[in-house]
Design an enzyme around this catalytic site. Structure first.
Site, PDB file in Angstrom:
ATOM      1  N   TYR A  89      -4.127   9.627   0.357  1.00  0.00           N
ATOM      2  CA  TYR A  89      -4.071   9.204   1.786  1.00  0.00           C
ATOM      3  C   TYR A  89      -2.898   8.042   1.986  1.00  0.00           C
ATOM      4  CZ  TYR A  89      -5.125   8.002   6.368  1.00  0.00           C
ATOM      5  OH  TYR A  89      -5.137   7.509   7.733  1.00  0.00           O
ATOM      6  N   ASP A 111      -2.245  -7.638   4.766  1.00  0.00           N
ATOM      7  CA  ASP A 111      -2.793  -7.490   3.488  1.00  0.00           C
ATOM      8  C   ASP A 111      -1.864  -8.481   2.391  1.00  0.00           C
ATOM      9  OD1 ASP A 111      -4.602  -5.894   4.376  1.00  0.00           O
ATOM     10  OD2 ASP A 111      -3.726  -4.274   3.546  1.00  0.00           O
ATOM     11  N   LYS A 137      -2.914  -3.257   8.354  1.00  0.00           N
ATOM     12  CA  LYS A 137      -2.696  -4.675   8.483  1.00  0.00           C
ATOM     13  C   LYS A 137      -1.865  -5.230   7.132  1.00  0.00           C
ATOM     14  CE  LYS A 137      -4.891  -7.241  11.188  1.00  0.00           C
ATOM     15  NZ  LYS A 137      -4.179  -7.635  12.224  1.00  0.00           N
ATOM     16  N   ASP A 167      -6.517  -1.083  -1.578  1.00  0.00           N
ATOM     17  CA  ASP A 167      -5.790   0.076  -1.443  1.00  0.00           C
ATOM     18  C   ASP A 167      -4.252  -0.470  -1.765  1.00  0.00           C
ATOM     19  OD1 ASP A 167      -5.184  -1.200   1.094  1.00  0.00           O
ATOM     20  OD2 ASP A 167      -5.468   0.589   1.963  1.00  0.00           O
ATOM     21  N   TYR A 182       1.477  -0.041  15.034  1.00  0.00           N
ATOM     22  CA  TYR A 182       0.472   0.013  13.911  1.00  0.00           C
ATOM     23  C   TYR A 182       1.128   0.682  12.467  1.00  0.00           C
ATOM     24  CZ  TYR A 182      -3.556   0.718  10.731  1.00  0.00           C
ATOM     25  OH  TYR A 182      -4.370   0.652   9.922  1.00  0.00           O
ATOM     26  N   ASP A 211       0.840  -1.231   0.130  1.00  0.00           N
ATOM     27  CA  ASP A 211      -0.063   0.086   0.008  1.00  0.00           C
ATOM     28  C   ASP A 211       0.976   1.343  -0.068  1.00  0.00           C
ATOM     29  OD1 ASP A 211      -1.763   2.021   0.590  1.00  0.00           O
ATOM     30  OD2 ASP A 211      -2.571   1.097   2.235  1.00  0.00           O
TER      31      ASP A 211
HETATM   32  P1  13P Z   1      -4.867  -0.990   5.253  1.00  0.00           P
HETATM   33  O1  13P Z   1      -3.895  -1.864   5.972  1.00  0.00           O
HETATM   34  O2  13P Z   1      -5.401  -1.504   4.020  1.00  0.00           O
HETATM   35  O3  13P Z   1      -4.029   0.091   4.780  1.00  0.00           O
HETATM   36  O4  13P Z   1      -5.934  -0.705   5.829  1.00  0.00           O
HETATM   37  C1  13P Z   1      -5.796   0.150   7.255  1.00  0.00           C
HETATM   38  C2  13P Z   1      -6.904   0.459   7.820  1.00  0.00           C
HETATM   39  O5  13P Z   1      -6.817   0.814   9.108  1.00  0.00           O
HETATM   40  C3  13P Z   1      -8.436   0.393   7.309  1.00  0.00           C
HETATM   41  O6  13P Z   1      -9.330   1.028   8.432  1.00  0.00           O
HETATM   42 MG    MG Z   2      -4.023   1.906   3.454  1.00  0.00          MG
HETATM   43 MG    MG Z   3      -4.459  -2.318   2.222  1.00  0.00          MG
END
Ligand code: 13P
Ligand code: MG
Ligand code: MG
Ligand code: 13P
Length: 367
Positions: free
Chosen positions: A90, A236, A234, A52, A231, A14
């Site tokens: 973003y 992904d 995630k 994303d 953090y 991402d």
């Molecule tokens: P991503 O890990 O896909 O960037 O999403 C993070 C998130 O906090 C979605 O609410």
């Molecule tokens: Mg993201």
């Molecule tokens: Mg993602």
């Protein structure tokens, strides 16, 4: 005769998206593609998005963990991040956790899955990419697709699969090196299940045929919050699965995705949601989710990829998507309560821990 081996390298990150964690811009994807193309390092590649995240699939003959290939993936994603910054997207550069490339993209943020093999006369494979979830999301579908005749009828019908498969499973809580175990099915089926029920701790890393020893599966096992210590999004994950012949049929591999099993991720990487099989280039919506997975099918021949086909673009999966939506609504009805949110160790934000720390001081023990 000397066979040149083919390697499939799938690198995903991402690096910025429009309107929150939704979808990268067209300009961003164009920049990633243009960089891979102009490098001249790989002759065959495919760039796509899932939620994303941007994925780069490359076919080449430089082997796994090759510095040129990994650098190409990293640089292409950096170009994407630059466009994201220019456009004010973003989370520009979100998953590029290191300041500079250093030899191998693993551990620097992006998700990586790679398989090297001598091509069969025909070499079909499937590439999965998931958003708003973590690598353990593939545990159940891979278990069912490779070890359960309820989904993999080839385990009963095909002599080429009669000895089953070897699962290599990683303990992703161990962060100072790769801690793995190799277990064979059908012999160790129950032991495999014991580990794979814990999607946050034990993750399928690879699967090999017990007959030929050939690798069928590679999953990205990187855990971003292990790398960054906080953090960052995630994980992904991506996954490559070789199919047909000594491996399960494409439809057997897809079959478990009909379940839309509940996985970790969803809003702020801190909830539980059903994994929805989606079309290529799908966006994210309800409650920053639901968690999604795309599946692209290819053949590779002499290191050259065919065009991609979108395996979840079929009327059957529209029905399944409705089921996933129902499951998402069902669990969201209980908001923050119990299983709808992840346990303390898996929450991707420190906010709750901080609050609990303050509240702890206000607790009194009655005399
Ligand atoms: P991503 O890990 O896909 O960037 O999403 C993070 C998130 O906090 C979605 O609410
Ligand atoms: Mg993201
Ligand atoms: Mg993602
Ligand atoms: P083949 O006999 O062509 O390998 O096909 C088996 C199959 O994929 C049926 O789903």
């Amino acid at each position: 005769m000397v066979f040149i081996k083919t390697t499939l390298s799938l690198i995903k990150a991402d690096v910025g998206s429009i309107a929150g964690h939704v979808v990268p811009s067209k300009e961003l994807v164009k920049a990633v593609k243009a960089h891979v193309k102009s490098s001249g390092i790989v002759k065959s590649y495919y760039v796509f998005t899932t939620g994303d995240d941007v994925s780069i699939l490359m076919a080449h003959n430089k082997g796994k963990d090759n510095e040129d290939i990994h650098k190409l993936g990293w640089d292409a994603l950096e170009r994407g991040a630059e466009v994201a910054k220019e456009q004010g997207l973003y989370g520009a550069g979100q998953d590029l956790l290191a300041d500079a490339f250093s030899g191998n993209v693993k551990g620097l943020g992006p998700a990586v899955a790679e398989i090297e093999f001598e091509e069969r006369p025909n070499e079909p494979f499937v590439v999965f990419a998931a958003d708003k979830t973590d690598p353990g999301a593939y545990n159940l579908p891979l278990y069912l697709g490779f070890a359960d005749p309820m989904h993999n009828s080839g385990l009963m019908l095909s002599p080429k699969m009669k000895k089953g498969f070897k699962f290599t499973i990683m303990d992703v809580a161990h962060t100072t090196g790769d801690k793995i175990i190799e277990l064979k099915c059908p012999e160790d089926l129950y032991d495999i299940a014991c580990l794979l029920r814990d999607n946050q701790r034990y993750v399928v890393e690879s699967i090999h045929s017990n007959i030929t020893g050939e690798q069928a599966v590679s999953v990205s096992t990187t855990r971003l919050h292990n790398i960054a210590g906080k953090y960052t999004g995630k994980d992904d994950p991506v996954c490559i699965v070789r199919v047909q012949g000594e491996f399960p049929a494409t439809g057997e591999i897809l079959s478990p995705y009909e379940i839309c099993h509940y996985v970790a991720g969803f809003m702020r990487g801190s909830h539980t949601g059903p994994l929805m099989p989606v079309r290529s280039h799908s966006t994210i919506s309800f409650f920053d989710g639901p968690p999604i997975v795309s599946a692209h099918g290819f053949c590779v021949h002499n290191g050259v990829l065919t065009e991609a086909i979108d395996l979840f673009d079929h009327p059957f999966w529209d029905h399944v998507r409705n089921k996933a939506a129902d499951k998402a609504i069902n669990i969201r009805e209980q908001g923050f309560s119990g299983n709808a949110m992840l346990g303390m160790n898996e929450l991707e934000y420190g906010g709750i821990k901080e609050k609990l720390g303050k509240l702890e001081k206000k607790f009194i023990v009655r005399k």
